[in-house]
Design an enzyme around this catalytic site. Structure first.
Site, mmCIF file in Angstrom:
data_model
loop_
_atom_site.group_PDB
_atom_site.id
_atom_site.type_symbol
_atom_site.label_atom_id
_atom_site.label_comp_id
_atom_site.label_asym_id
_atom_site.label_seq_id
_atom_site.Cartn_x
_atom_site.Cartn_y
_atom_site.Cartn_z
ATOM 1 N N ASN A 174 0.862 -1.177 0.000
ATOM 2 C CA ASN A 174 0.000 0.000 0.000
ATOM 3 C C ASN A 174 0.902 1.231 0.000
ATOM 4 O O ASN A 174 1.443 1.619 1.035
ATOM 5 C CB ASN A 174 -0.889 -0.042 1.249
ATOM 6 N N ARG A 217 -2.640 -2.088 -3.401
ATOM 7 C CA ARG A 217 -3.821 -1.263 -3.170
ATOM 8 C C ARG A 217 -3.723 -0.041 -4.073
ATOM 9 O O ARG A 217 -2.747 0.712 -4.020
ATOM 10 C CB ARG A 217 -3.869 -0.807 -1.714
ATOM 11 N N HIS A 252 -12.447 3.456 0.313
ATOM 12 C CA HIS A 252 -12.459 2.426 1.370
ATOM 13 C C HIS A 252 -13.227 1.183 0.919
ATOM 14 O O HIS A 252 -13.718 0.418 1.737
ATOM 15 C CB HIS A 252 -13.142 2.917 2.667
ATOM 16 N N ARG A 262 -10.367 16.317 7.722
ATOM 17 C CA ARG A 262 -11.139 16.723 6.539
ATOM 18 C C ARG A 262 -12.532 17.194 6.930
ATOM 19 O O ARG A 262 -13.159 16.594 7.807
ATOM 20 C CB ARG A 262 -11.271 15.549 5.559
ATOM 21 N N GLU A 309 -8.052 -4.880 5.512
ATOM 22 C CA GLU A 309 -7.930 -4.585 4.088
ATOM 23 C C GLU A 309 -6.815 -5.411 3.444
ATOM 24 O O GLU A 309 -6.930 -5.828 2.301
ATOM 25 C CB GLU A 309 -7.674 -3.088 3.890
#
Ligand code: ADP
Length: 397
Positions: free
Chosen positions: A7, A90, A179, A240, A384
């Site tokens: 990743n 990923r 996601h 965010r 993940e």
């Protein structure tokens, strides 16, 4: 088969070596500050975690160090790199080109490059990771697993914005969602735990980490999700803003004398619970402590985070005309019992009641609703990396 899951971020690289038969990780770690100075952490299963400061001028160098760690005579877990059966990457943005994972070839690399526009910070870094692995392990097959792919089943009414249609045609401006690997993993796991068919369920997954998103999965297909063209939309996150009145952008720009990049920097890095708490912290552990010590701004930030999450859940219940299970996952979703309690307090109208003893258990897959609750509420730790390893194996079969 042993699968290396990679990743790659712009200056970091997370890795995990997974045994696809046992589904256990064999070794994992992180390269940080690539191109700045460099630090690698490495941990073999059952062994100690080690950290080393070491120059890492680029990602090829970082992968090289990872491979050296994995094959190290003393602490390594592989005799030779040939033991790595495949690499799973990923990839953040697959645009509309990728509705599922793919085996990487030159054509796929070109198609990922064409999505760079949509994720200028992430996709180029992902591609560098692919290139680095190709150089160091030219004969090892590689698979791309996209964050956006799971959400490609959304219908136009969910993915189109209220904008001139030409912008969708010309620039592919639409909701993509992110996601996806986590939403897919957790919703499938939820069905397994409930002993029900995935296709028979209406599931809402709340992936609440530094980045946070909610998705609605009806009869085995994602029908809506809170992140949009970019991962900035939707929930209030660590730093965010999530959704806001778009006119605020111009307002801030004028008042603070900022250009677009400056405003976007505020919305991405200085907002969310961090900004709302008066720059106290983006970490819910700090916010909870502050809240318990009477810090009003921290309390407001956490309350707003939970309120927004509950509103999304409510809207997705309407979108699916019902819900069977709500799942919490990722750093906050798995660990912050108080957040789950506060979110579920808004959901009494659905007949949801929470077993607070179960809600306070940590680190396990657990149903935190009471037996008579009308909707199952689950905590399911996401994985993940395992999901990427599974996809990689499935594609190479
Ligand atoms: P990402 O992968 O997006 O960086 P994670 O899913 O790892 O994020 O979530 C990280 C966040 O999880 C932290 O910033 C923190 O807010 C929250 N978190 C982690 N552990 C705890 C805990 N024990 N209690 C409350 N919040 C926690």
């Amino acid at each position: 088969m042993k699968i290396l899951v990679v990743n790659c971020g712009s200056s970091s690289l997370k890795y995990q070596l997974i045994d696809s038969e046992t589904e256990e990780w064999i070794a994992k770690g992180l390269c940080e500050r690539i191109g700045i100075d460099g630090r690698i952490t490495y941990q073999p299963a059952g062994g100690d975690k080690e950290t080393e400061e070491i120059p890492m001028p680029d990602h090829t160098n970082a992968i090289k160090l990872v491979l050296e760690k994995l094959t190290n005579e003393k602490t390594g877990v592989l005799k030779s790199l040939d033991e790595i059966g495949a690499v799973g990457h990923r990839i953040v943005h697959g645009g509309e080109k990728f509705a599922s994972s793919v085996v990487i070839n030159d054509e796929v690399i070109k198609a990922i490059e064409e999505c760079n526009d949509l994720a200028p910070l992430h996709n180029p870094a992902n591609l560098i990771g692919i290139d680095a692995c190709k150089k160091l392990m030219p004969n090892t097959p590689m698979v791309a697993v996209f964050d956006t792919a799971f959400h490609q089943t959304m219908p136009p009414k969910a993915y189109l914005y209220g904008l001139p249609h030409a912008y969708y045609e010309k620039y592919k401006i639409r909701r993509y969602g992110f996601h996806g690997t986590s939403h897919s993993y957790v919703s499938h796991r939820c069905a397994e735990l409930l002993g029900k068919k995935y296709e028979d369920l209406k599931i809402i997954v709340c992936h609440l980490g530094n980045g946070a998103s909610v998705s609605a999965i009806k009869n085995g297909k994602c029908v809506d999700t809170s992140m949009g063209l970019t991962p900035l939309e939707g929930l209030i996150m660590g730093t965010r803003s999530g959704e806001l009145d778009p006119a605020i952008l111009e307002f801030i720009a004028n008042k603070e004398n900022l250009d677009f990049a400056g405003v976007m920097n505020i919305l991405n890095k200085k907002s969310g619970v961090y900004g709302m708490s008066g720059d106290l912290s983006s970490d819910f552990r700090d916010l909870e402590d502050a809240m318990n010590n009477g810090n009003e701004l921290a309390k407001q930030a956490v309350e707003a985070f939970c309120y927004r999450t509950a509103k999304y859940i409510g809207s997705y219940v309407a979108a699916m005309n019902g819900v069977d299970a709500i799942c919490f996952t990722a750093g906050i979703g798995e660990n912050a019992a108080v957040v789950r309690t506060m979110v579920c307090e808004y959901l009494g109208f659905l007949g949801i009641t929470i077993n607070e003893e179960n809600n306070h258990k940590r680190g396990e897959e657990i149903d935190i609703s009471t037996p008579d609750s009308k909707v199952r509420v689950m905590v399911i730790p996401t994985n993940e990396e395992l999901a990427i390893a599974r996809e990689t194996v499935a594609l190479l079969k």
